[in-house]
Design an enzyme around this catalytic site. Structure first.
Site, PDB file in Angstrom:
ATOM      1  N   GLY A 104       0.817  -1.217   0.000  1.00  0.00           N
ATOM      2  CA  GLY A 104       0.000   0.000   0.000  1.00  0.00           C
ATOM      3  C   GLY A 104       0.847   1.262   0.000  1.00  0.00           C
ATOM      4  O   GLY A 104       0.412   2.302  -0.507  1.00  0.00           O
ATOM      5  N   GLU A 107       1.708   1.811  -3.443  1.00  0.00           N
ATOM      6  CA  GLU A 107       0.465   2.152  -4.148  1.00  0.00           C
ATOM      7  C   GLU A 107       0.069   3.610  -3.890  1.00  0.00           C
ATOM      8  O   GLU A 107      -0.491   4.268  -4.756  1.00  0.00           O
ATOM      9  CB  GLU A 107      -0.649   1.186  -3.721  1.00  0.00           C
ATOM     10  N   GLU A 127       2.874  -8.169  -1.390  1.00  0.00           N
ATOM     11  CA  GLU A 127       1.642  -8.785  -0.871  1.00  0.00           C
ATOM     12  C   GLU A 127       1.578 -10.277  -1.106  1.00  0.00           C
ATOM     13  O   GLU A 127       0.977 -11.020  -0.325  1.00  0.00           O
ATOM     14  CB  GLU A 127       0.410  -8.119  -1.503  1.00  0.00           C
TER      15      GLU A 127
HETATM   16  N1  CAA Z   1       1.605  -3.843   9.269  1.00  0.00           N
HETATM   17  C1  CAA Z   1       1.712  -3.943  10.605  1.00  0.00           C
HETATM   18  N2  CAA Z   1       2.886  -4.132  11.243  1.00  0.00           N
HETATM   19  C2  CAA Z   1       3.994  -4.211  10.490  1.00  0.00           C
HETATM   20  C3  CAA Z   1       3.958  -4.112   9.084  1.00  0.00           C
HETATM   21  C4  CAA Z   1       2.697  -3.917   8.463  1.00  0.00           C
HETATM   22  N3  CAA Z   1       2.573  -3.778   7.135  1.00  0.00           N
HETATM   23  N4  CAA Z   1       5.209  -4.240   8.619  1.00  0.00           N
HETATM   24  C5  CAA Z   1       6.005  -4.408   9.689  1.00  0.00           C
HETATM   25  N5  CAA Z   1       5.278  -4.388  10.814  1.00  0.00           N
HETATM   26  C6  CAA Z   1       5.772  -4.489  12.187  1.00  0.00           C
HETATM   27  C7  CAA Z   1       6.423  -5.838  12.455  1.00  0.00           C
HETATM   28  O1  CAA Z   1       5.470  -6.787  12.886  1.00  0.00           O
HETATM   29  C8  CAA Z   1       7.413  -5.493  13.553  1.00  0.00           C
HETATM   30  O2  CAA Z   1       6.684  -5.380  14.756  1.00  0.00           O
HETATM   31  P1  CAA Z   1       7.377  -5.811  16.131  1.00  0.00           P
HETATM   32  O3  CAA Z   1       8.575  -4.930  16.279  1.00  0.00           O
HETATM   33  O4  CAA Z   1       6.308  -5.586  17.135  1.00  0.00           O
HETATM   34  O5  CAA Z   1       7.731  -7.258  15.960  1.00  0.00           O
HETATM   35  C9  CAA Z   1       7.862  -4.081  13.185  1.00  0.00           C
HETATM   36  O6  CAA Z   1       6.855  -3.568  12.303  1.00  0.00           O
HETATM   37  C10 CAA Z   1       9.183  -4.023  12.468  1.00  0.00           C
HETATM   38  O7  CAA Z   1       9.160  -4.928  11.394  1.00  0.00           O
HETATM   39  P2  CAA Z   1      10.416  -5.852  11.064  1.00  0.00           P
HETATM   40  O8  CAA Z   1      10.926  -6.502  12.299  1.00  0.00           O
HETATM   41  O9  CAA Z   1      10.020  -6.716   9.922  1.00  0.00           O
HETATM   42  O10 CAA Z   1      11.487  -4.747  10.619  1.00  0.00           O
HETATM   43  P3  CAA Z   1      12.526  -4.758   9.427  1.00  0.00           P
HETATM   44  O11 CAA Z   1      13.209  -3.456   9.482  1.00  0.00           O
HETATM   45  O12 CAA Z   1      13.327  -6.013   9.448  1.00  0.00           O
HETATM   46  O13 CAA Z   1      11.666  -4.814   8.071  1.00  0.00           O
HETATM   47  C11 CAA Z   1       9.919  -4.192   6.569  1.00  0.00           C
HETATM   48  C12 CAA Z   1      10.831  -3.760   7.731  1.00  0.00           C
HETATM   49  C13 CAA Z   1      10.788  -4.470   5.312  1.00  0.00           C
HETATM   50  C14 CAA Z   1       8.976  -3.068   6.297  1.00  0.00           C
HETATM   51  C15 CAA Z   1       9.173  -5.498   6.953  1.00  0.00           C
HETATM   52  O14 CAA Z   1       8.550  -5.312   8.206  1.00  0.00           O
HETATM   53  C16 CAA Z   1       8.110  -5.921   5.992  1.00  0.00           C
HETATM   54  O15 CAA Z   1       8.414  -6.561   4.988  1.00  0.00           O
HETATM   55  N6  CAA Z   1       6.821  -5.577   6.275  1.00  0.00           N
HETATM   56  C17 CAA Z   1       5.698  -6.022   5.518  1.00  0.00           C
HETATM   57  C18 CAA Z   1       5.564  -5.222   4.261  1.00  0.00           C
HETATM   58  C19 CAA Z   1       4.346  -5.663   3.486  1.00  0.00           C
HETATM   59  O16 CAA Z   1       4.105  -6.836   3.301  1.00  0.00           O
HETATM   60  N7  CAA Z   1       3.559  -4.690   3.023  1.00  0.00           N
HETATM   61  C20 CAA Z   1       2.377  -4.981   2.300  1.00  0.00           C
HETATM   62  C21 CAA Z   1       1.239  -5.039   3.259  1.00  0.00           C
HETATM   63  S1  CAA Z   1      -0.266  -5.614   2.494  1.00  0.00           S
HETATM   64  C22 CAA Z   1      -0.810  -4.303   1.625  1.00  0.00           C
HETATM   65  O17 CAA Z   1      -0.224  -3.256   1.600  1.00  0.00           O
HETATM   66  C23 CAA Z   1      -2.113  -4.557   0.910  1.00  0.00           C
HETATM   67  C24 CAA Z   1      -2.553  -3.464   0.047  1.00  0.00           C
HETATM   68  O18 CAA Z   1      -2.460  -3.566  -1.145  1.00  0.00           O
HETATM   69  C25 CAA Z   1      -3.191  -2.261   0.588  1.00  0.00           C
END
Ligand code: CAA
Length: 695
Positions: A104, A107, A127
């Site tokens: 997102g 996006e 995603e």
């Molecule tokens: N939502 C909620 N919490 C999230 C999050 C998200 N999208 N991404 C990360 N967090 C949280 C993690 O759970 C973690 O929480 P804790 O410290 O409590 O454990 C904290 O943020 C830090 O995350 P990481 O330990 O993973 O930190 P990092 O620096 O190693 O990595 C990152 C950072 C690359 C952003 C990684 O967290 C990541 O890949 N996040 C997911 C990204 C993702 O998949 N985004 C797409 C979401 S779906 C979407 O967006 C649908 C749509 O089309 C609208």
């Protein structure tokens, strides 16, 4: 400065409005963030500003939707409202990207008219890794900007493209120096105003889609090339369908409707539920209740490894890849030379595939040093023993290490199941002893079981967890017990697989059922791959097991062209009539009649005892939480992530169903199926594995 809400501010930088988000840890698009963006853009558009910059504080630009909100009722402004407002703004909107613009987040950025980024920024639509597709127009906008092939590749891999590549793709318009994002973005905004740059709406640009129209082979070829990687997963296919819709639809809105429909199906389905669960499971595994995050770690600047075999060599590569110098110690020059040659060969193969440059291979090899003298390990910060899996040999190594190594050095064993307390007992420093159980091939497999012994110091655990991250592993802290978590549960499955074959199922039946469940291969195909003669001693073999007979016939697996299966010259497996006869002879000899074993029984017999063993592991405190067990199985044993892991799977089935089946099997086949007390207790309390917390 105007505070829009608790996570958003709006400030003026001359005639440029700057909307700043600050919602740690990753500026995910929670209801609060969406509200802040909506109101911020509304006010900025209504202000005197000539252009608008969107920037984030903290470690990253928006990293995606807030995953914790999925499944709940929609609150606050919708993301589509925010995006429409940005895209339709009468003033140029510039997204300023650092860290990661993901899902997102990207996006949102794609609804800005322009994007600037610092060189370290990365952009992607990950995603698919959550069993989803980008549900806020990403499937329609990315192919418009980056082209169909690139969009397919990025969306189905979830890869984060570095800023430089994003610039080449057109995803980013300008790269500004590191640390100067705000100034760079504001300057870009001023330039856009001064040059009267057009307000580019990605949604209106159809050129790249038109180039792909009438070429269905693009999609057919992509599906075919990736069939193995996508097997069992729904999300990659759904992502592809959205891009197909973008290409084939007359209008942006039509493609968007397909995206919305397919997103709805995925987000309410079991695969995404499992993959989202797993996302948090992996992060949760890093938290050790009695070892807080701020526990000081010991510095690890040099590593010693004992043993240049397959494991020792693979382990060494991990450290060299992370820039940490390694000394490998062997007893004989020949074994050392062989080990170093294998490492070089592995690197060269990666280089030949384009993974590294030849110079990177040399750099890595330059960090690996061979020695025949254990005394050379005296100044190393961490020593990992990777010698033959025998207690007396391990004890001997640790006695020597205790005498040689500097105080404070971490002494680790790579045992895959021996008692680490016993190993530690030969040293005068059991607090420095820990298990680091790498999985073969150690340079490839992600899992690292970190095994805490009775006396292991907390800072040794903290150091090991941190180091695991540094070398790209996913660590799970486990306790000392035979086989630790992974192999202990695997033993259950192996036992049942062998028993099933003696009851009438053929090895290929068992393998097929587990393969269809989602494992990369079944246990018999795996044995053939590894070699049936691992641990088999010719002189002692008396044809007592099917394996003995196969090995005696020189059917030792793929390497000899035959094992449980027959293999052709390309190593394609075929069910073997020879094996079938051996099995049938065994059954007759045992006085039993072969019976038809159903696929359901094969699956339940292989999987339920594993879940049951997981319950014992939890109860004994050998894993901190049930999700840690799932992380072990997904990363170390090929459990399909779209089924979450064995404990999640058990929870999805319902612990009551698992218990009932175990009781049924116990009544028919004995105590291999004795239900774990914790399983009985959870069922009695109406709870799940995920609810379990040790007192
Ligand atoms: N939502 C909620 N919490 C999230 C999050 C998200 N999208 N991404 C990360 N967090 C949280 C993690 O759970 C973690 O929480 P804790 O410290 O409590 O454990 C904290 O943020 C830090 O995350 P990481 O330990 O993973 O930190 P990092 O620096 O190693 O990595 C990152 C950072 C690359 C952003 C990684 O967290 C990541 O890949 N996040 C997911 C990204 C993702 O998949 N985004 C797409 C979401 S779906 C979407 O967006 C649908 C749509 O089309 C609208």
């Amino acid at each position: 400065m105007a505070e829009i809400n608790s996570v958003t501010t709006l400030t003026m930088d001359g005639d440029v409005a700057v909307i700043t988000l600050n919602s740690p840890p990753v500026n995910a698009l929670s209801a609060n963030v969406r509200d802040g963006l909506y109101e911020g853009f509304k006010q900025a558009i209504a202000s005197d500003a000539k252009a608008i910059v969107l920037i984030c504080e903290g470690r990253t630009f928006i990293a995606g939707a807030d995953i914790t909100e999925f499944g709940g009722a929609q609150r606050g402004a919708s993301l589509f409202d925010v995006q429409n407002m940005m895209e339709n703004s009468s003033k140029p909107v510039i997204a300023a990207i650092h860290g990661t613009a993901l899902g997102g987040g990207l996006e949102v950025a794609l609804c800005a008219h322009y994007r600037v980024a610092v060189p370290s920024a990365r952009l992607g639509l990950p995603e698919v890794n959550l069993g989803l597709l980008p549900g806020a127009g990403g499937t329609q906008r990315l192919p418009r900007i980056a082209g169909v092939e690139k969009a397919l590749e990025m969306m189905t891999s979830g890869r984060h493209a570095p800023a430089k590549e994003a610039l080449e793709m057109g995803l980013v318009d300008e790269i500004v120096p590191e640390g100067q994002l705000r100034e760079g973005a504001v300057a870009f905004a001023r330039k856009a105003v001064a040059e009267n740059k057009p307000l580019v709406k990605v949604r209106e640009n159809n050129t790249k889609l038109e180039a792909a129209r009438g070429h269905p082979e693009i999609f057919a070829n992509f599906r075919k090339a990736n069939a193995r990687r996508f097997r069992g997963f729904l999300a990659p296919e759904y992502n592809i369908r959205c891009v197909e819709a973008a290409v084939n639809s007359g209008a942006f809105e039509e493609g968007l409707a397909v995206e919305r429909k397919l997103f709805g199906e995925l987000i309410t389905g079991p695969q995404s539920a499992a993959q989202r669960y797993y996302f948090f499971a992996e992060r949760q595994a890093q938290k050790i209740p009695d070892v807080p995050d701020d526990t000081p770690a010991r510095p690890v600047k040099s590593v010693g490894i004992i043993g240049a075999g397959t494991m020792g060599g693979g382990i060494a590569m991990n450290f060299a890849n992370a820039g940490i110098p390694v000394t490998i110690v062997e007893v004989k020059q020949e074994a050392l030379d062989r080990g170093l040659k294998v490492i070089r060969g592995n690197y060269d193969r990666t280089a030949a595939r384009g993974g590294f440059t030849p110079q990177q291979v040399d750099e890595r090899m330059g960090l690996i040093n061979g020695s025949l003298d254990m005394n050379g390990l005296a100044d190393k910060d961490l020593i990992i023993e990777a010698v033959f899996e025998r207690m007396d040999i391990k004890k001997d190594v640790f006695t020597k290490l205790d005498a040689i190594c500097k105080p404070g050095a971490i002494l680790a064993t790579n045992t895959s199941g021996l008692n680490i307390d016993e190993i530690a007992s030969v040293t005068k420093r059991p607090q420095d002893v820990i298990g680091l159980h790498f999985f073969s091939p150690a340079n490839v497999m992600k899992l690292l079981e970190i095994v805490r012994a009775d006396h292991t110091a907390k800072d040794v655990i903290a150091t090991s967890m941190k180091l695991a991250k540094q070398i790209g592993k996913i660590a799970v802290l486990v306790g000392v017990c035979p086989g630790f978590v992974g192999n202990r549960m695997l033993a259950q499955r192996q036992r049942e697989a062998q028993k099933l074959v003696l009851e009438g199922a053929m090895p290929w039946d068992v393998d097929r059922v587990l393969y269809d469940f989602g494992f990369p291969m079944g246990p018999f195909a795996m044995s053939d791959l590894a070699g049936l003669d691992i641990g088999w001693v010719k002189e002692k073999s008396k044809g007592e097991t099917i394996r003995d007979v196969l090995c005696e016939m020189d059917r030792r697996g793929q390497k000899t062209g035959a094992g449980y299966y027959d293999y052709d010259e390309n190593r394609n497996a075929k069910p073997s009539p020879v094996t079938e006869k051996i099995i049938n002879d065994f059954i007759v000899k045992s006085g039993r009649n072969p019976r038809k074993v159903s696929d359901d029984e094969i699956l339940e017999r292989c999987i339920y005892p594993m879940i049951n063993e997981g319950a014992k592991i939890l109860d004994e405190g050998k894993a901190i939480r049930s999700s840690d067990i799932d992380v072990v199985w997904v990363n170390g044993y090929g459990w399909p992530v779209y089924r979450g892991g064995p404990m999640f799977y058990g929870d999805q089935l319902g612990p009551d169903k698992v218990l009932a089946k175990m009781q049924d099997f116990q009544a028919k086949m004995g105590d291999d199926f004795k239900p774990a007390p914790l399983l009985e207790k959870l069922v009695a309390d109406g709870k799940k594995f995920a609810d379990f917390k040790r007192q």
